[in-house]
Design an enzyme around this catalytic site. Sequence first.
Site, mmCIF file in Angstrom:
data_model
loop_
_atom_site.group_PDB
_atom_site.id
_atom_site.type_symbol
_atom_site.label_atom_id
_atom_site.label_comp_id
_atom_site.label_asym_id
_atom_site.label_seq_id
_atom_site.Cartn_x
_atom_site.Cartn_y
_atom_site.Cartn_z
ATOM 1 N N GLN A 159 -6.642 -15.824 -4.534
ATOM 2 C CA GLN A 159 -5.798 -16.220 -3.404
ATOM 3 C C GLN A 159 -4.567 -17.017 -3.816
ATOM 4 O O GLN A 159 -3.552 -16.963 -3.129
ATOM 5 C CB GLN A 159 -6.627 -17.041 -2.406
ATOM 6 N N ASP A 219 -3.635 4.368 -4.971
ATOM 7 C CA ASP A 219 -4.077 3.460 -6.030
ATOM 8 C C ASP A 219 -5.215 4.033 -6.870
ATOM 9 O O ASP A 219 -5.800 3.311 -7.680
ATOM 10 C CB ASP A 219 -4.516 2.109 -5.424
ATOM 11 N N TRP A 236 7.353 -4.277 -3.327
ATOM 12 C CA TRP A 236 8.115 -5.334 -3.995
ATOM 13 C C TRP A 236 9.226 -5.826 -3.062
ATOM 14 O O TRP A 236 10.414 -5.618 -3.295
ATOM 15 C CB TRP A 236 8.678 -4.825 -5.323
ATOM 16 N N ASP A 252 3.788 -15.047 -5.762
ATOM 17 C CA ASP A 252 2.791 -15.255 -4.711
ATOM 18 C C ASP A 252 3.313 -16.206 -3.634
ATOM 19 O O ASP A 252 3.574 -17.379 -3.898
ATOM 20 C CB ASP A 252 1.525 -15.843 -5.360
ATOM 21 N N GLU A 301 -6.345 -3.941 3.174
ATOM 22 C CA GLU A 301 -6.796 -3.416 1.887
ATOM 23 C C GLU A 301 -7.547 -4.526 1.152
ATOM 24 O O GLU A 301 -6.931 -5.401 0.564
ATOM 25 C CB GLU A 301 -5.597 -2.943 1.057
ATOM 26 N N ASP A 305 -1.586 -5.287 3.296
ATOM 27 C CA ASP A 305 -1.786 -5.151 1.851
ATOM 28 C C ASP A 305 -2.524 -6.363 1.282
ATOM 29 O O ASP A 305 -2.299 -7.499 1.718
ATOM 30 C CB ASP A 305 -0.393 -5.055 1.199
ATOM 31 N N ARG A 365 1.132 10.042 -7.125
ATOM 32 C CA ARG A 365 2.196 10.011 -6.122
ATOM 33 C C ARG A 365 3.264 11.065 -6.410
ATOM 34 O O ARG A 365 4.468 10.759 -6.457
ATOM 35 C CB ARG A 365 2.841 8.613 -6.087
ATOM 36 N N ASP A 392 13.074 -3.908 2.881
ATOM 37 C CA ASP A 392 13.972 -3.964 1.727
ATOM 38 C C ASP A 392 13.218 -4.413 0.468
ATOM 39 O O ASP A 392 12.600 -5.473 0.455
ATOM 40 C CB ASP A 392 15.096 -4.960 2.052
HETATM 41 C C1 NOJ Z 1 -2.258 -2.760 -3.090
HETATM 42 C C2 NOJ Z 1 -1.375 -1.597 -2.896
HETATM 43 O O1 NOJ Z 1 -2.055 -0.565 -2.296
HETATM 44 C C3 NOJ Z 1 -0.839 -1.304 -4.251
HETATM 45 O O2 NOJ Z 1 -0.269 -0.027 -4.308
HETATM 46 C C4 NOJ Z 1 0.124 -2.392 -4.535
HETATM 47 O O3 NOJ Z 1 0.708 -2.226 -5.798
HETATM 48 C C5 NOJ Z 1 -0.596 -3.723 -4.537
HETATM 49 N N1 NOJ Z 1 -1.452 -3.880 -3.398
HETATM 50 C C6 NOJ Z 1 0.396 -4.858 -4.516
HETATM 51 O O4 NOJ Z 1 1.158 -4.831 -3.340
HETATM 52 C C1 NOJ Z 2 -7.206 -4.741 -8.793
HETATM 53 C C2 NOJ Z 2 -7.609 -5.970 -8.088
HETATM 54 O O1 NOJ Z 2 -8.991 -6.190 -8.197
HETATM 55 C C3 NOJ Z 2 -7.245 -5.880 -6.639
HETATM 56 O O2 NOJ Z 2 -7.644 -7.027 -5.984
HETATM 57 C C4 NOJ Z 2 -5.780 -5.636 -6.509
HETATM 58 O O3 NOJ Z 2 -5.411 -5.522 -5.163
HETATM 59 C C5 NOJ Z 2 -5.378 -4.418 -7.239
HETATM 60 N N1 NOJ Z 2 -5.800 -4.502 -8.609
HETATM 61 C C6 NOJ Z 2 -3.870 -4.257 -7.184
HETATM 62 O O4 NOJ Z 2 -3.482 -3.006 -7.602
#
Ligand code: NOJ
Ligand code: NOJ
Length: 720
Positions: free
Chosen positions: A219, A358, A129, A228, A286, A258, A409, A109
Amino acid sequence: MSRRSWRLAALLTASLAVTTVGPAGVARADAPVTNRASLKSDLCYQIATDRFFDGNTGNNNPAKSPGLYDASKSNWKLYWGGDFAGIQQKLDYLQGLGVTSIWISPHVDNIDVAATYGGVPNAGYHGYWTRDFKKTEEHFGTLAEFDALIAAAHSRGIKVIMDWAPNHTSPADESNSGFAENGRLYDNGTLMGGLTGDTNGYFHHNGGITDYNDRYQSQYKNLADLADLNQQHPTIDSYLKTSADYWMNRGVDGVRVDAVKHMTSGWQRSMTDRFLTNKDSFLFGEWYLGSKTDPLYDDNVRFANESGISVLDFYLNISMRETFGSNVSMHNLDAAISKTATDYRYPENLVTFVDNHDMSRFLTLNNNQNRLHQALAFMMTVRGTPCVYYGTEQYLHNNTAGGGDPYNRPMMPGFNTGTTAYQMINKLSTLRQNQPALSWGTHQSRWINNDVYVYERRYFNDVVLTAINKGGSAVSLTGLNTALPAGTYTDQLTGLMGAGGITVGSGTGGNNPVTPFSLGAGQVGVWSYKAAEPSAPTVGSVGPTLTRPGHKITVEGRGFGATGTVKVNGVNATTVSWSPNRVVATVPAGVTAGLRPVTVTTSGGTSNAYQVQVVGGAQIPVKFTVNNASPTGWGDNIYLSGSIHELGNWSSSKSVAIGPMLAPNYPNWNTVVSLPACSTVQFKFLKITSGGAVTWENGANKSYTVPCSGTGSSTTNWQY
Ligand code: NOJ
Ligand code: NOJ
Ligand code: CA
């Protein structure tokens, strides 16, 4: 270590057997798609659920969150209708493409009221989100529709990988009430709290990240303006782990995590241990690398090696885009493969990709379909777990504003199974699923110049040779050697990329001469040899790579026969199931924590060893703080080391001790590390200067007893 020993063994065995075995392929007894603990033989396909296919128009404008749908598809930041039902309806298409695992957008959600940026409403159509980690997003479908998607995927042997974003909730700002949801978090419908007025301390309150290369900021501050989460708070820790259990128990097979750069490694290892306690599965994170010289590259390597979470292969992604997208030399790819093989403990677990949600799509970078085909063929024949971004096989791209987020996208334009990309991906996926050399093999460059790269993958006697010419003219390949046994080979792409068959003569030492041939401009050829099932066992893969006594591991390889024994660090494991290419076993009690070898023994002999990380028990995240630490100069750092594997076994090496610790309130330093529940450990802090000089704090060792559940913390003063 073990990787090297089996590589050596592969070379020796192959050179002996090369003339005695005919080039007849032997299919593996059981399909690798049933192994959740590794994706090495898989083809992964990344789906932005909202942009794939609208299978149920009834959920497009739900009563719970009205007004977030744009039927005209002109606001790229609103929902466009894709959903779980839509993915389910297109599973035939995906199966035909050769897909064996789908990574779907976060399905939980998301915000119900748009976040407004520059007067434009933004919905959580991408899924990042979160509002409630325990409910499905109503635009994507009901829980029943989610369950139905999983069941339908499983009936086709397709795994479902969820995208998991525990770093944050949604856009929020303590000084700007414009964000209607205020980052609020719900527990299965019950409000827990939001960013403003967070008396419970569920969130960090340190503002937004301004320096992405600063470990503390990355972090503990907000990623952009995303509220956060404080994962060390016992309520948040428990909530996130319970939510994870919930989805795994509904049939999710694996996890893409993520923003792993934005949470502590210690908490994430405890989360991984929790996932793996529930179910043996594969996790990859990621860790965004801005460039090949990203200052936190080494942190990303250590994370991949030690957390139990592999990573998306940004290093190779950047290299592929340079070489195929921007005309950089093939030597660039060769160098990337060599570097990552040295740095990462499990390079075959890196998840490879040409593009994703991204970054601009490949065809935006270079509008040349043939170059895209070359990049895909490369990705599907080198080490790693390839992941294709939805629509790539339809040449989908939109170049608006450079084609980045959100223009990368677009809605899936159609489902044409006749494109060259679709056909090629299918052929290479089929080969990957049946060819250990592609899943588990070594990599060797066989012929290279700026435009041409010929490389060989090899798993003992199984061999795949791939040749790619990205240049504008034909190249005559003379002096090319291969471990393919003498014989003739047809192109596994059946000429889709223009290549024909090759003829291999007899040579020595695994170097058999390929009869010179011409590789035309833009051509790609793939030639494969799969040996008969060997009589002695060889191990190509063990997963999960983070484990502990009582957890299941899946061992894959060849020649396991009908029965035998799996050993972990020399201790016999209990067998759960046994087949010639895959054994599931339980890590036995008595295996001590550390990097430990897994072997298979049958009447045919004992295999090579594959190392996994064994931890000492259920992992609890503990935050260690040391106040008033030894004075440090620029580039010096404080580390933590102690009595057990998880604390580095008293090592004072930067790459083994825990750290570098963070110093948001210098001279006080902290770090989070995961430790075995209920255990008592000894520890100390140490300073390591930029030049490598080590100074331990004085006095007696410190002692800490880890709680049996929840999270822990320890605060002490530096002992002078
Ligand atoms: C990385 C995801 O791949 C990106 O699309 C997203 O906006 C950010 N993390 C925050 O969740
Ligand atoms: C760039 C930042 O360096 C990376 O850490 C982050 O996850 C993405 N922006 C989010 O889109
Ligand atoms: Ca819909």
